[in-house]
Motif scaffolding. Structure first.
Motif, PDB file in Angstrom:
ATOM      1  N   PHE A 160       0.816  -1.220   0.232  1.00  0.00           N
ATOM      2  CA  PHE A 160      -0.074   0.004   0.096  1.00  0.00           C
ATOM      3  C   PHE A 160       1.002   1.216  -0.023  1.00  0.00           C
ATOM      4  CE2 PHE A 160      -3.052   3.078   0.966  1.00  0.00           C
ATOM      5  CZ  PHE A 160      -2.643   3.688   2.122  1.00  0.00           C
ATOM      6  N   TYR A 161       1.903   1.265   0.912  1.00  0.00           N
ATOM      7  CA  TYR A 161       2.708   2.324   0.960  1.00  0.00           C
ATOM      8  C   TYR A 161       3.569   2.591  -0.258  1.00  0.00           C
ATOM      9  CZ  TYR A 161       1.960   2.630   6.001  1.00  0.00           C
ATOM     10  OH  TYR A 161       1.500   2.617   7.143  1.00  0.00           O
ATOM     11  N   ARG A 162       3.961   1.486  -0.927  1.00  0.00           N
ATOM     12  CA  ARG A 162       4.603   1.809  -2.096  1.00  0.00           C
ATOM     13  C   ARG A 162       3.501   2.319  -3.184  1.00  0.00           C
ATOM     14  NH1 ARG A 162       6.745  -3.590  -5.287  1.00  0.00           N
ATOM     15  NH2 ARG A 162       4.520  -3.502  -5.452  1.00  0.00           N
ATOM     16  N   ALA A 163       2.354   1.708  -3.276  1.00  0.00           N
ATOM     17  CA  ALA A 163       1.573   2.100  -4.325  1.00  0.00           C
ATOM     18  C   ALA A 163       1.279   3.593  -4.007  1.00  0.00           C
ATOM     19  CB  ALA A 163       0.147   1.496  -4.136  1.00  0.00           C
ATOM     20  N   ALA A 164       1.258   4.140  -2.916  1.00  0.00           N
ATOM     21  CA  ALA A 164       0.881   5.606  -2.539  1.00  0.00           C
ATOM     22  C   ALA A 164       2.043   6.283  -3.089  1.00  0.00           C
ATOM     23  CB  ALA A 164       0.702   5.813  -0.967  1.00  0.00           C
ATOM     24  N   PHE A 165       3.290   6.066  -2.632  1.00  0.00           N
ATOM     25  CA  PHE A 165       4.423   6.823  -3.246  1.00  0.00           C
ATOM     26  C   PHE A 165       4.642   6.865  -4.637  1.00  0.00           C
ATOM     27  CE2 PHE A 165       5.013   7.205   1.214  1.00  0.00           C
ATOM     28  CZ  PHE A 165       5.537   6.477   1.605  1.00  0.00           C
ATOM     29  N   PHE A 166       3.977   5.868  -5.366  1.00  0.00           N
ATOM     30  CA  PHE A 166       4.329   5.782  -6.646  1.00  0.00           C
ATOM     31  C   PHE A 166       3.157   6.425  -7.446  1.00  0.00           C
ATOM     32  CE2 PHE A 166       6.796   3.701  -9.835  1.00  0.00           C
ATOM     33  CZ  PHE A 166       6.289   3.603 -10.936  1.00  0.00           C
ATOM     34  N   LEU A 167       2.146   6.644  -6.971  1.00  0.00           N
ATOM     35  CA  LEU A 167       0.921   7.139  -7.787  1.00  0.00           C
ATOM     36  C   LEU A 167       1.012   8.573  -8.419  1.00  0.00           C
ATOM     37  CD1 LEU A 167      -1.888   7.256  -8.315  1.00  0.00           C
ATOM     38  CD2 LEU A 167      -2.489   8.473  -6.101  1.00  0.00           C
ATOM     39  N   PRO A 168       1.799   9.492  -7.659  1.00  0.00           N
ATOM     40  CA  PRO A 168       2.125  10.785  -8.668  1.00  0.00           C
ATOM     41  C   PRO A 168       3.055  10.718  -9.801  1.00  0.00           C
ATOM     42  CG  PRO A 168       2.799  11.026  -6.194  1.00  0.00           C
ATOM     43  CD  PRO A 168       2.340   9.839  -6.301  1.00  0.00           C
ATOM     44  N   VAL A 169       3.755   9.524  -9.873  1.00  0.00           N
ATOM     45  CA  VAL A 169       4.680   9.175 -11.171  1.00  0.00           C
ATOM     46  C   VAL A 169       3.922   8.670 -12.189  1.00  0.00           C
ATOM     47  CG1 VAL A 169       6.550   7.653 -12.159  1.00  0.00           C
ATOM     48  CG2 VAL A 169       6.481   8.318  -9.477  1.00  0.00           C
TER      49      VAL A 169
ATOM     50  N   VAL B 198      10.991   3.125  -5.546  1.00  0.00           N
ATOM     51  CA  VAL B 198      11.133   1.938  -5.958  1.00  0.00           C
ATOM     52  C   VAL B 198      12.416   1.462  -6.329  1.00  0.00           C
ATOM     53  CG1 VAL B 198      10.175   0.529  -7.936  1.00  0.00           C
ATOM     54  CG2 VAL B 198       8.629   1.764  -6.490  1.00  0.00           C
TER      55      VAL B 198
END
Lengths: 438, 269, 286
Positions: C100-109, C170
Motif C-alpha cells: 500500500f505504501y509503495r503504491a501511494a508513493f508511486f501514484l504521482p509518478v 522503488v
C-alpha cells in the motif's frame, strides 16, 4: 509476398493498420475548412451571438444573391483565434473573409502579402469616410499607404466599480484622478479575517507577464493620460515620454502600498463579483458576465480609467479593435466586397448591437438618433458608446507583440516588484524596443 | 517501539503523497464559494463543476483523441520496435552495428534541438491539426528497440532455430514465436509507451490548434490556463480531476505492472 | 527462400531508417540552416549570418533560463536522493501494508504532469492555498511560494520531487533488496556500525541508481515546460523561465523560428556537456 501467407493474421492486421492511417488522415483533413469553388467563405469569431448575427446576414445575402453564395463558418475552436488564423495562413487554408482580425496582427500579414488591399476596391474610400473619422482611418492605414482592413467592432476598456462598496468608503461617483484612486485604495484596503494579511484590495490587474495583459492596464492608462499618443510610428519608438513614466509610477504605488494584490487573483474565482476587489479595468463583455454571475443586490457602473491629477479634456482608452480582412486566396474580392458592404450598413450595425452587445466602430454612434432607442433600453452600454469617440486601437507595426513583451518585462520589474524606478524602466524598454524595430 | 515510529513516518508519508489528490477531488465536488476555504470536506457535494466543464469544452472528444493517439503510438512502437530489435539481436546483416549506434545516438540527442525543425516539417507535410502529426513522429522509439533487443538476446537460440527449420518466414518467427515468449518485454514497453504518450503535452500544444483534435492533457492545460472557465475554480478542478481518473483507474488495477515496468527499465539503464 | 530471408532484415529495419532520416537526421540538418536565418513562417526566410548567435550571447533571458535550471537541479536532485533513500530504507523491512505504501508513493509518478501542476498551483496559493493556511494555523507566516522570485523555482523543485520520488523509492528499494544478507551479517560479526554498513555495503550496491537519478533529473530539469507554463508562466521576474518554455515562447508566440532553433541548439549542447561531465564525476566519486 509469400511469407505473409504463412501467417494470415498478419495480413489482416497490416491491412487494417494502413486503413486506419488512411482514415485518420482523411478524417482530420475533413476538419480543415477549405474554400468551396464558387462560394465565398466567411469566418466570424466564435462568440455565440456573433454567430447568430452572421448567420442571419448571410442568409439574407444568399436569398438576394443566389448565384453568388456566401458560406459562413465560425472560426475553428482553438487556443486563441489568432493562432488558428496563423495556422490557416501557414497551411494556405484561409477563408475569403475574416471578421475577427485583431488590428495589431494586420501589419505583419500585410507585409507577408496575404491580404487584399481594400482601397483598390471600387467605392471603398468613400465608404470608409462615411463610416469612420479621419483619426480612425489614419490608424488603419498601413506603412505602405494601402488599407488592408475595415474597422468592424470595438470593446473600449473602462473602469467598472462596485457601487455599494465604493459608497461605503465615501465615493459616490467613481474616482477620476490618480490621487482620488489612491485615496480609494487606502480606504478600501482591509484585513478582513484578522490573519495579518490584506484580503481586500481596491483593484487588481493581471500580474502575469503575458504581453497582451498590458492592453488591460498600462496601455489604456497611457492612452488616457497622453490623449491617445502612439507607442511607435513609422518604425520610431515614441513611448519614452512623461505619460508612460507617470502611468508606471501610478501603478507602482498601487502595488507598493498593497492597493493592488500581487498574488495571481485570477487563479481564484471571480474576485470582483465576490467583493474581494472594488474595481477592475474591463470592457463591455463584463456586462453579460456580471448579469450572469452577480450576487443579490450587487450594483456596478462604468467610468473612464483614471487620469493624472493635472489632466484636462476627455480621456482616451484602448478599444481592442477587431477588423474585417479579405485574404488573397479569395478568388473574387469584388463580390466579397459587395457582401461586406451589406454587412456594415447602419441597419446591420444596429442589428449587431442588439444581438451581440458589442460596439460597431462607426463614428458618432452615441449621438446618432438611429441608435437612440437601443441605448435607452441598454443604459449600461452608454458609457462605452460615449467613450467610443475617444478610443485608440493599435499602432501600425509588424513587431507590436515584441514591443509589448518588452514593456511587460519592464512593467513586472518596476511596477509589481519595485526593482527599478519608472524612469529607468521606460528608458530600458525604449532602448530594447529600438533594437528590434526595423 | 521502533516499529510504531516507523509506521507513523510511513503514514505521514502516505498522507503527504495522497492528500493533494483527495483535496483536488473533493474541491471539484464542492460549491464554488467553499473551495478557497476547503481543507477536508465541504458542507455539500455538487456536480456543477462537472456540468459546466462538459458544456464548455469537448472533454470526451479529447479523451477519445488521447486514446486513439496513445493506442496507435503504442501499437506502432511494439510492432516496429520489436521488428528492429529482432533484426538487431538475431539477424546478421551489413550495417547492423551502424544502426545500433544510430539508435544509441538518438537516445542521447536532446529533443530541444529537433523541436522547431520537426514542427516545420509537420507544416510542410500538412500534418498540423492532423492525427498523423501526433502519431507518426513517435512511432519509432529508441528505448523500445533497445528493450526488445535486450530481451530477445536473452531468449534461447533453439526457439528460433526450431521455427526456422519449420520453414517459417522471419515475420512469422517474430510475431508468432518471439512475441508469445516476450510478454514481459511487451508489457513493459507497452505500458511505458502508453503512459508517456498519454501524458505528453508539449508536442500536441505545438502541432494541434483545432480544439476537436486536442488530446486530453492539452485541452485541460489550455482550459486551466485560459479564460474559458470564466474564473470559476470548480470547473477547472473538475477538468483536472477527470484528466487524472483514467490513469488512476488503470493504476488501481494494474499497479504491479506499472511499478515493475518502470523498475525494470531503471535496472537496464 | 534464402534470398528472401536475406532481404528480410533490411525490410524490417527500413521503416526505422526512413523515420530516422525524416524525423531526426533531416531536422538536425535543417536546424543548422535555420540558425542563420530569420523566419516567421509566413514571410520568406531571410539570411542574417551570425545575427542569432549575436543576439543569444547578449540575451539575458537565455542566461536566466540556464541559471533557473541550475537552481532547480541543485534543490531537486539532493532532495530527491535523500527522500527516496529514506523511504526506501523504511520500506526495506518486513511490513504489513508495504504494498500500500509503495503504491501511494508511486501514484504521482503515473499521473499526468498537468494534473500535478494544477493541483499544486492551488495548494501553493498565497491567500487561499492549503499550505499557507496550514502555516498560519501553526503560527508561522505565509510564504510567497509562487510570488516571491527567490522562492518560485524552489517551489517547483519541491513539487517535481513530490511527483518523481516514488520512482526512485522503488528503484532504491530494488537495489537495497539485492544486497545479499551475508554481507551485512559478515559486517555485524566485525562489529561494524550502522553508518559503516551503509557506507561500505549499501552505497556501492546502489551506485548505479544514484547515477540514474542524477542524469534523469538533469535531463528533466532542462525539459521543464508544463510546470512553469501552468504555474507561473515563467515568472515572477522570469525566475521560473525554463529552457523549453523560452524556446516555446520564441517559436510559437512570436514565431522567431530562426532564433528559437538557435536556442534549442545551445540548450542541447549544454545538456550533453553536463551529462558527460556528470558521467565522469558522479560515477567515479561514489
Amino acid at each position: 509476398m509469400k511469407k505473409l501467407n504463412c501467417f494470415p493474421g498478419l495480413v489482416k492486421y497490416q491491412n487494417f493498420y494502413f486503413l486506419l492511417i488512411f482514415l485518420l488522415n482523411f478524417y482530420s483533413c475533413h476538419n480543415k475548412q477549405l474554400s468551396s469553388n464558387n462560394q465565398i467563405l466567411y469566418w466570424s469569431s466564435n462568440n455565440t451571438y456573433e454567430i447568430e448575427f452572421s448567420r442571419a446576414v448571410v442568409k439574407e445575402w444568399n436569398r438576394l444573391n443566389p448565384d453568388q453564395r456566401v458560406k459562413f463558418q465560425p472560426v475553428p475552436e482553438g487556443q486563441s483565434s489568432e493562432e488558428v488564423i496563423l495556422a490557416a495562413v501557414v497551411g494556405k487554408t484561409t477563408p475569403d473573409i475574416y471578421s475577427n482580425m485583431w488590428q495589431g496582427d494586420v501589419e505583419a500579414y500585410a507585409d507577408a502579402g496575404v491580404l487584399v488591399a481594400l482601397d483598390t476596391l471600387p467605392g471603398f474610400l468613400e465608404f470608409l469616410n462615411l463610416r469612420c473619422d479621419s483619426q480612425t482611418i489614419a490608424e488603419v492605414t498601413s506603412r505602405d499607404g494601402h488599407i488592408y482592413q475595415i474597422p468592424w467592432k470595438i470593446n473600449p476598456i473602462m473602469l467598472i466599480s462596485n457601487v455599494n462598496m465604493m459608497k461605503k468608503i465615501g465615493f459616490v461617483t467613481p474616482p477620476v484622478t490618480y490621487s482620488e484612486f489612491l485615496k480609494a485604495g487606502e480606504s478600501f484596503k482591509k484585513d478582513i479575517d484578522g490573519d495579518g494579511y490584506v484580503d481586500q484590495w481596491v483593484g487588481y490587474s493581471e500580474v502575469m507577464v503575458r504581453w497582451w495583459q498590458r492592453f488591460f492596464d498600462f496601455y489604456p492608462l497611457y492612452l488616457a493620460a497622453s490623449h491617445g499618443a502612439p507607442l511607435v510610428r513609422n518604425n520610431k519608438i515614441l513611448f519614452d515620454n512623461i505619460f508612460a513614466v507617470n502611468v508606471f509610477k501610478f501603478l507602482q504605488i498601487l502595488y507598493e502600498r498593497n492597493y493592488f494584490s500581487k498574488e495571481r487573483l485570477s487563479a481564484r474565482q471571480d474576485v470582483f463579483l465576490s467583493g474581494v476587489i472594488a474595481t477592475r479595468f474591463t470592457g463591455p463583455w463584463e456586462i453579460m458576465h456580471a448579469e450572469n454571475f452577480k450576487p443579490e443586490g450587487f450594483e456596478y457602473e462604468f467610468s473612464p480609467v483614471p487620469v493624472p491629477d493635472e489632466f484636462k479634456g476627455e480621456p482616451y482608452t484602448y478599444c481592442d479593435p477587431k477588423n474585417i480582412v479579405i485574404f488573397n486566396t479569395c478568388k473574387d474580392p469584388k463580390i466579397a466586397w459587395e457582401f461586406l458592404k451589406m454587412l456594415t450598413t447602419k441597419e446591420k450595425d444596429l442589428l449587431f448591437l442588439e444581438m451581440t452587445n458589442q460596439l460597431p466602430r462607426r463614428q458618432n454612434i452615441a449621438e446618432d438618433p438611429f441608435f437612440e432607442n437601443y441605448f435607452n433600453r441598454n443604459p449600461k452600454m452608454l458609457p462605452f458608446a460615449r467613450q467610443a469617440k475617444f478610443v485608440k486601437g493599435t499602432d501600425t507595426s509588424p513587431v507590436l507583440k515584441e514591443i509589448f513583451d518588452i514593456i511587460s518585462q519592464e512593467y513586472e520589474a518596476c511596477v509589481v516588484y519595485s526593482k527599478k524606478s519608472p524612469e529607468q524602466a521606460i528608458a530600458d524598454a525604449a532602448k530594447a524596443a529600438r533594437l528590434i524595430v526595423y | 517501539m521502533k516499529r510504531i515510529f516507523l509506521h507513523i513516518i510511513l503514514i505521514v508519508g502516505a498522507i503527504v503523497f495522497l492528500y493533494p489528490f483527495l483535496w483536488m477531488v473533493t474541491a471539484s465536488l464542492s460549491p464554488e464559494s467553499e473551495i478557497t476555504k476547503l481543507t477536508f470536506l465541504p458542507s455539500t457535494f455538487t456536480l456543477t463543476g462537472y456540468q459546466q466543464m462538459v458544456e464548455k469544452i469537448p472533454i470526451f472528444r479529447a479523451f477519445f483523441n488521447s486514446l486513439l493517439v496513445s493506442l496507435s503510438i503504442t501499437a506502432g512502437v511494439l510492432v516496429f520496435g520489436s521488428m528492429v530489435g529482432y533484426a538487431l539481436s538475431r539477424l546478421r546483416f551489413r550495417g547492423r552495428n551502424l544502426i545500433f549506434f544510430i539508435i544509441i545516438f538518438t537516445m542521447t540527442l536532446p529533443f530541444q534541438i529537433t523541436l522547431i525543425p520537426q514542427y516545420i516539417i509537420m507544416v510542410k507535410l500538412g500534418w498540423v491539426d492532423n492525427y498523423l502529426g501526433l502519431i507518426v513522429p513517435y512511432l519509432m522509439n529508441a528505448f523500445g528497440i533497445i528493450m526488445f533487443r535486450q530481451y530477445f538476446m536473452s531468449l534461447p537460440q533453439d526457439l528460433i532455430d526450431a521455427a526456422r527449420i519449420d520453414g517459417c518466414s522471419e515475420a512469422r518467427i517474430l510475431f508468432g514465436v518471439l512475441w508469445p515468449n516476450s510478454i514481459p518485454a511487451l508489457v513493459t514497453v507497452g505500458i511505458i509507451t502508453f503512459m508517456a504518450s498519454w501524458n505528453e503535452v508539449l508536442w500536441p500544444l505545438i502541432v494541434i490548434r483545432n480544439e476537436n483534435l486536442m488530446t486530453m492533457p492539452q485541452l485541460v492545460t489550455l482550459f486551466v490556463v485560459g479564460g474559458r472557465a470564466e474564473s470559476q475554480l470548480g470547473v477547472k478542478l473538475a477538468s483536472a480531476t477527470i484528466l487524472a481518473v483514467p490513469i488512476i483507474i488503470a493504476y488501481m488495477f494494474f499497479q504491479r505492472y506499472f511499478i515493475q515496468s518502470m523498475a525494470t527499465t531503471g535496472m537496464k539503464e | 527462400m534464402i534470398n528472401k530471408n536475406k532481404m528480410t532484415p533490411y525490410i524490417m529495419v527500413s521503416p526505422y531508417i526512413i523515420h530516422f532520416l525524416a524525423f531526426i537526421a533531416f531536422p538536425v540538418i535543417f536546424s543548422f540552416i535555420l540558425m542563420f536565418h530569420r523566419w516567421n513562417i509566413i514571410s520568406p526566410m531571410q539570411y542574417i549570418g551570425l545575427g542569432n548567435f549575436d543576439h543569444l550571447f547578449q540575451d539575458r533571458l537565455f542566461f536566466k533560463a540556464i541559471l533557473n535550471t541550475i537552481i532547480f537541479l541543485v534543490i531537486h536532485i539532493p532532495l530527491q536522493i535523500i527522500v527516496a533513500l529514506f523511504f526506501a530504507e523504511m520500506l526495506n523491512q518486513k511490513l504489513k501494508l508495504r504494498g500500500f505504501y509503495r503504491a501511494a508513493f508511486f501514484l504521482p509518478v503515473v499521473v499526468s504532469g498537468v494534473v500535478v501542476t494544477y493541483m499544486w498551483q492551488q495548494l501553493y496559493g498565497y491567500d487561499t492555498g492549503v499550505l499557507n493556511r496550514l502555516l498560519v494555523w501553526l503560527g508561522l507566516g505565509k510564504v510567497g511560494w509562487l510570488l516571491d522570485p527567490k522562492v518560485a523555482m524552489p517551489s517547483i523543485a519541491i513539487m517535481a520531487t513530490w511527483k518523481n520520488v516514488g520512482l526512485y523509492i522503488v528503484l532504491f528499494l530494488v537495489g537495497l533488496q539485492s544486497v545479499p544478507q551475508q554481507y551485512y551479517e559478515a559486517a555485524d560479526l566485525e562489529g561494524a556500525s550502522h553508518w559503516q554498513k551503509f557506507r561500505h555495503i549499501t552505497l556501492p550496491m546502489i551506485n548505479p541508481t544514484f547515477f540514474m537519478v542524477v542524469v534523469l533529473s538533469t535531463i528533466g530539469g532542462f525539459s521543464l515546460f508544463i510546470e512553469p507554463y501552468i504555474m507561473t508562466d515563467g515568472g515572477p521576474l522570469n525566475s521560473t523561465l525554463s529552457a523549453v518554455l523560452y524556446i516555446y515562447r520564441e517559436g510559437f508566440f512570436f514565431y522567431h523560428m530562426g532564433y528559437a532553433t538557435t536556442l534549442g541548439f545551445f540548450f542541447a549542447l549544454l545538456i550533453l556537456a553536463v551529462v558527460v561531465i556528470q558521467r565522469k564525476f558522479v560515477e567515479r566519486e561514489i
